[in-house]
Design an enzyme around this catalytic site. Sequence first.
Site, PDB file in Angstrom:
ATOM      1  N   ASP A 369      24.540 -15.285  10.673  1.00  0.00           N
ATOM      2  CA  ASP A 369      23.403 -16.175  10.898  1.00  0.00           C
ATOM      3  C   ASP A 369      23.107 -16.329  12.385  1.00  0.00           C
ATOM      4  O   ASP A 369      21.951 -16.265  12.819  1.00  0.00           O
ATOM      5  CB  ASP A 369      23.696 -17.542  10.274  1.00  0.00           C
ATOM      6  CG  ASP A 369      22.620 -17.947   9.279  1.00  0.00           C
ATOM      7  OD1 ASP A 369      21.833 -17.075   8.885  1.00  0.00           O
ATOM      8  OD2 ASP A 369      22.569 -19.127   8.890  1.00  0.00           O
ATOM      9  N   ASP A 429      21.582 -20.632   2.321  1.00  0.00           N
ATOM     10  CA  ASP A 429      22.176 -21.858   2.857  1.00  0.00           C
ATOM     11  C   ASP A 429      22.602 -22.810   1.751  1.00  0.00           C
ATOM     12  O   ASP A 429      23.205 -23.846   2.031  1.00  0.00           O
ATOM     13  CB  ASP A 429      21.169 -22.560   3.777  1.00  0.00           C
ATOM     14  CG  ASP A 429      20.811 -21.707   4.981  1.00  0.00           C
ATOM     15  OD1 ASP A 429      21.712 -21.039   5.502  1.00  0.00           O
ATOM     16  OD2 ASP A 429      19.635 -21.696   5.375  1.00  0.00           O
TER      17      ASP A 429
END
Length: 560
Positions: A369, A429
């Site tokens: 990420d 997420d």
Amino acid sequence: MTTLILFIVVCSSLWIDKVACDNDAHIYYSGSQTSYPDKKWSDHFCITYNPKFHSLSTKVNTATVYDLVDLSRDPGCHLSNAYNNNTNVTDKVVAIARGNCTFTEKARVAQDHGAAGILIVSSDMVNPGANQTSDYDTINIVVASIRTADFVDIMKEGPDVEVKLVALGARGLDFTVIIIGVLAVSCVAVGGFWAGKTSTSDSKKSTQIAAGKPAGKTGDSDDADDSDEEPDISITAVIVFFLLVCTFLVLLYFFYDYLVYVVIIMFCLAGTIGLFACLEPLCRRIPWEARLPSNRIPLLRQRPLYRDIILGVLCLGVAVVWGIERKARFAWIVQDILGFAFCVNMLKTLRLPNLKICVVLMVLLFFYDIFFVFITPYITSSGESVMVKVATGGSAGSSSGEQIPMVFKVPHLWTACYGVQFSLLGFGDIVVPGLLISYNHRFDVKMTTKRIPIYFISTVIAYAVGLLITFVALYLMGKGQPALLYLVPCTLGTTFVIGCLRGEARSLWAGISKQRNTAKPQSEINTGAPVTTVKSADQSSSDGSSDGGSESRLLINTRK
């Protein structure tokens, strides 16, 4: 299929807000034909601009006044004749046509002739970008875009038109992020709870089988077909999965216009399966057990129940409606419903065997990420974040007009210049931290059934805190945030702290199946499993004599 869908999901692990809104601006205009001189700067249209070239004032009173030069019949490229007719463009805004050359070329030519900015007239609104990051250092004029119809209305004010370009600026707090936060927390809570409930049902079936009883319905089991076996997932498999995720994200960046349709089809299939899996336990309560007759149709040979067939068709219909109307105003509602069901089903179905695998997976995706959001702008020639561009519509030059559907979308309460703007939270997420939360709840219910699920409750709260930190960082930095940067430390850290305080860190790390195997001999004794003892010949002989004597005494006593 499940693995393919999972790594497509992980590709979209990002929380974005105010993406396109930072480029919105207004153009106020005034000319000789202005009807009301006392309201000189009241009329305006929407434009888009690139603040990386040159910023704009956010207040009308302090904005610079520019003369507008109409060269909209020429694209303003190097070989054009727009600036060769003794036209004075010094310190003025030049209106030019869209044309075939790049925005950087148009801006550099105008800057070389002394212009203060360019206004690109186009039938469709565009966001003018640079060819490469270094262009932002060499070009220092306003680069903006306006729709053709709006420009024509401005030029009706006469030949001498003055304009002010005013940025809209930040909108402040928008409560749509609260809605997305509630969706995300609810999703991991429901999925994690369901995963633990499934484990409880599996444990009851295993106990019945060990006791020699038929494994019938346990009363509270809505997942009778789920297996009690823990998956055998190695660290090597996790690393291979991680490399596939990275590869697919890069492919999406370069071939977005083609692969986005593959993702849309996968989302429709996954959404159908997820919605069916979430509604099927409710459908079981309908007292209708009629089945399809015997047949040779490949998908119907198992003679499914009519109620399941009807439910499957309805779920598929919801996905098809979204697929056809995915650009409609209401499409985000259907997308969020399908996404919620999909994420819950993934968390209920996928089982990580131990905390070690959870840590390896989450740490790899933590750095994934960070790299694709914060590092890639220094690598790509245009200065774009690979993750942000994929999540919001592909790399520069994308013509599909499609968006990755693996996100929760909630529209802003305010209206932007062109179209509705959304807050986005990627499914990655939710699913990635949710797998840890699901594992923690299964650990809670299988290790000790009569206690508060402390790991589950604590990590759900930690997940909510991580989302709150992401939200704060989003507004402080004003750009898309890699949510796993905040969610991974919060959820993993909470799990380790509680494990150490309770003295269960090693059990968490080793996994549920190993811990259960360690306790297996005792459970067999408790359930009355037979114990076999190997005896020597002498022992057998003496035992036989004893048995014989006992038998003789029994006969004597009987005769008496």
